[in-house]
Each structure stands twice: as C-alpha cells, then as structure tokens.
Design an enzyme around this catalytic site. Structure first.
Site, mmCIF file in Angstrom:
data_model
loop_
_atom_site.group_PDB
_atom_site.id
_atom_site.type_symbol
_atom_site.label_atom_id
_atom_site.label_comp_id
_atom_site.label_asym_id
_atom_site.label_seq_id
_atom_site.Cartn_x
_atom_site.Cartn_y
_atom_site.Cartn_z
ATOM 1 N N LYS A 48 -6.090 -1.523 7.343
ATOM 2 C CA LYS A 48 -5.232 -0.329 7.250
ATOM 3 C C LYS A 48 -5.348 0.300 5.860
ATOM 4 C CE LYS A 48 -1.287 -3.199 5.900
ATOM 5 N NZ LYS A 48 -0.021 -3.810 6.379
ATOM 6 N N ARG A 139 12.126 -4.423 11.190
ATOM 7 C CA ARG A 139 11.379 -3.190 10.985
ATOM 8 C C ARG A 139 10.985 -2.762 12.395
ATOM 9 N NH1 ARG A 139 6.548 -3.564 6.602
ATOM 10 N NH2 ARG A 139 5.379 -4.049 8.471
ATOM 11 N N TYR A 266 0.879 13.343 -24.650
ATOM 12 C CA TYR A 266 2.148 14.067 -24.524
ATOM 13 C C TYR A 266 3.306 13.349 -25.213
ATOM 14 C CZ TYR A 266 -0.198 16.694 -20.807
ATOM 15 O OH TYR A 266 -1.059 17.470 -20.084
ATOM 16 N N MET A 314 -2.289 13.055 -15.915
ATOM 17 C CA MET A 314 -2.728 13.157 -14.527
ATOM 18 C C MET A 314 -4.217 12.826 -14.374
ATOM 19 S SD MET A 314 -2.523 16.412 -11.944
ATOM 20 C CE MET A 314 -0.745 16.532 -12.008
HETATM 21 C C1 PLP Z 1 -0.285 -5.206 6.389
HETATM 22 C C2 PLP Z 1 0.000 -6.088 7.521
HETATM 23 C C3 PLP Z 1 -0.624 -7.339 7.623
HETATM 24 C C4 PLP Z 1 -1.477 -7.926 6.523
HETATM 25 O O1 PLP Z 1 -0.623 -8.543 5.603
HETATM 26 P P1 PLP Z 1 -1.237 -9.187 4.252
HETATM 27 O O2 PLP Z 1 -0.067 -9.799 3.588
HETATM 28 O O3 PLP Z 1 -1.807 -8.028 3.510
HETATM 29 O O4 PLP Z 1 -2.257 -10.148 4.700
HETATM 30 C C5 PLP Z 1 -0.410 -8.090 8.764
HETATM 31 N N1 PLP Z 1 0.392 -7.613 9.757
HETATM 32 C C6 PLP Z 1 1.017 -6.430 9.679
HETATM 33 C C7 PLP Z 1 1.897 -5.982 10.787
HETATM 34 C C8 PLP Z 1 0.854 -5.633 8.557
HETATM 35 O O5 PLP Z 1 1.489 -4.460 8.479
#
Ligand code: PLP
Length: 376
Positions: A48, A139, A266, A314
C-alpha cells in the site's frame, strides 16, 4: 560525474533529478526471506501507499520472487495499478467505494458489513471476499454483535454462487508492541469468529491477523498467512536484522563561506559562531524532509556527518560543513541503511517525533525512484 554511493557496485548513471530514492530490491527479497524463515505461513506483501514510497510494482515483483504469495493494498486504485502492470498474484484490497468496486475484477475485497457484502454480490466481476472481524482495533471490521448475521448472509450468497468467502481476517491494535498480551486476546477473539463462521457453513482458506511485528511476537499456528508491510522495507521493529531498502541521496547544489555572526535560513534560527562553509541541499519539506526535524538532523555530506542548520524550507535546506573542503556536487546521503555513517530513516523519525513508516511514505513525487540490486 556524480555517482550514487554504493558499497556493492557503482551506479551506472548519474543522478536523474536533484535527489533520488535508490531502492535496493535485494534487501526487499532478503527481508521477505527473513520472515519466511521465522514464520511458516503464507506471506502477503503489503505494498500500500506505493509500497511505503518505495514503488509498488517493483517491490511487489521482488517480494513475489522471494516467495510472497499474496499482495495487500489499502486502496482499490493500488490493486488496479498492480494488475495493469501484469502482476497476477492474488491481491486483497480493504478500502474501496461503490464506483471502484465495479473495476475490481480479479481482486479480493474486504467486507465488514452486510451492506458491503450486498454491494459485492451485485457486482458480478468481484467474487472473492475476506470477511473482516473487529477484534479490538475499532477501526474497520464487523462489530462483534453483527458477525453472525454477516457470516450467515455470506453463507447464503455463497450457496447461490454469488461470492466465495476466501478469507476471514482482523488487524492487531498493538501489532508493533513486543508485548503480545493484547494480540493473544485478539487471536482468541478471531478464533471464536472463525468458529462461528464455520458453523454458518463458511470454509475460508486463509485466516489472517498478524502484521510484520505481530507475526514475530504472536504464536498463531491456526492462521494461514501474515501481512508484512514495514518489514519488507527494513523497518526493524523487533531488531531481527532486516535490511533497510531505501537510500535517499542528493548532492550539494551550492557551497559558500559565511562569517561568524551571520544567520542562516528563515528567521535566522541558526547564527554561525565562527566562519564556516555552508552547503545547500536542494530538497525540503515538499519532498518529505520533515521540517520539524531541522534542529536535530544531520546528513552524510562528502562522507562526513554534517549538521542541518536553520529551518528546513519547502525545497531546500542548509548544512554546516565547517572547514570541510566540499564542492558543489558533493554527495549527500540523507538517509540509508546506516552502514556508511549516514543516518537511517529511523533516525529521521526520532528527530521528527514520528515513525519511519511516515518518513518513507512522505518522500514526494519530485524524488526519482531508482532500483538497484545490491549484493544482499
Ligand atoms: C498496513 C497494514 C499491514 C502491514 O502492517 P506492518 O506493520 O506495516 O507490517 C497489515 N494489515 C493491514 C490491514 C494494514 O493496514
């Protein structure tokens, strides 16, 4: 010519932009193998957020080469990107809207409610679902009180051939903790949920709970796969010797002397106590260099650890090279595995009061990604 520092072999071409994130895919493969040696389950490579900024497609391919049998993504569009690249490994996505669902042929989707299940049923191209039970993270996931209705409804649709419940899963609330007490409680809860699902007539083939750190701390022999994100990239929460895969490198754009008493950047938060040489690094907070880290950070400049001075802007920040004989074009390593004296992403995370995940994910679109094969 500028050469990316490498303890394996020199880069074959100069830097493409003002900075590069160099991703060593052999580190990703080694990290996958480290998990596979320790945890005898299938491994879902969680790619992801563009593989935590490392590039989803190359990382997914490397993870598959090292034995990952599943890919996990958060957003539907990320699954489509992997399919468009020709990757055929099973993919699970856990966030999508009704319009995206129509595009998700050949992608498994997470389902937490009967309403979501009905949406999937009315989308003929989507067939495989993983029912998600909330075991305590609060969640996503089915509320425990609605689980029996969800599993019964799913069994009903499965009998009609409208869906297949391939997985049952949940996500840990204390997955990064070395203490597995809460994780054990969630595992018990998931077991009970799987039991109820089986009584409803479901026969899931992949039950899964643990993330990277959870996979190492929680003994869960009755689960079928682990979902590894952080660990793929070398975020080593439990110190098992994972290899950070990304090096963020740049080069000095300008070099000049300033006099004692002169302020830098800055607000002149930094005022030189003596005459010194300053170097300009041409990336800033728009590229993911945390502005808040400025007072503590340092980088490797021409092979020497050199403090960041003044506010990070930036697009640029300044380092104090002292009396080092640096020239424009001198190599700067902002972070890397730490093996050549450079800071790590974990150091930047400490300086910024965050976790390395956020450092990696924050590396912006102006930074070129380049892939190399180290001698892992
Ligand atoms: C991001 C995520 C993972 C991976 O978790 P890590 O701690 O990065 O290994 C696994 N399951 C879900 C649902 C996630 O959102």
């Amino acid at each position: 010519m500028y050469l990316v520092q490498s303890h394996h072999r020199p880069a074959t071409r100069g830097i493409a932009g003002l900075a590069e994130a160099v991703v060593d895919l052999s580190a990703v493969r080694d990290n996958v193998r480290s998990f596979r040696e320790r945890v005898p389950r299938q491994l879902m490579a969680v790619v992801k957020a563009d593989a935590f900024g490392h590039g989803a497609v190359p990382v997914a391919r490397a993870a598959i080469e090292a034995g990952a049998t599943w890919l996990g993504v958060a957003h539907a569009a990320e699954a489509l990107q992997l399919r468009a690249a020709g990757i055929q490994t099973p993919i699970l996505t856990w966030l999508y809207d009704a319009a995206e669902l129509m595009l998700l042929a050949d992608v498994d989707v997470s389902v937490s409610t009967v309403a979501e299940l009905q949406r999937v049923v009315s989308t003929p191209s989507v067939h495989y679902v993983h029912l998600k039970l909330d075991t305590g993270l609060h969640r996503a996931g089915s509320a425990p009180g609605q689980w029996i209705e969800l599993t019964r409804t799913a069994a009903h649709y499965e009998a009609l051939g409208a869906v297949t419940v391939r997985g049952i899963w949940s996500h840990l609330s204390h997955g990064a903790s070395a203490d597995a007490v809460e994780s054990k409680r969630q595992l018990q809860f998931l077991r009970a949920g799987v039991g109820l699902a089986r009584r409803s007539g479901l026969r899931p083939t992949v039950v899964h709970l643990a993330n990277s750190a959870g996979a190492l701390t929680l003994d869960a022999p009755d689960t079928d796969l682990i979902r590894v994100g952080a660990g793929l990239y070398g975020i080593d929460e439990l110190g098992i010797g994972l290899r950070p895969a990304m090096r963020l490198v740049s080069k000095l754009a300008q070099v000049r002397r300033i006099r004692a008493g002169e302020g830098v950047s800055y607000g002149h938060e930094f005022v030189a106590e003596r005459d010194t040489t300053i170097g300009l690094v041409p990336i800033g907070y728009a590229d993911g260099i945390p502005r808040v880290a400025g007072r503590r950070a340092s980088v490797l400049c021409a092979g020497v650890r050199t403090p960041v001075i003044g506010r990070i802007a930036m697009d640029q920040f300044v380092v104090d090279a002292g009396d080092l004989p640096v020239e424009p074009g001198a190599a700067v390593t902002i972070f890397g595995p730490g093996t050549a004296g450079e800071p790590t992403a974990a150091d930047w995370a400490d300086w910024a009061g965050t976790i390395p995940h956020e450092i990696y994910c924050g590396i912006g679109s102006r930074i070129t990604r380049r892939y190399e094969e180290g001698a892992g």
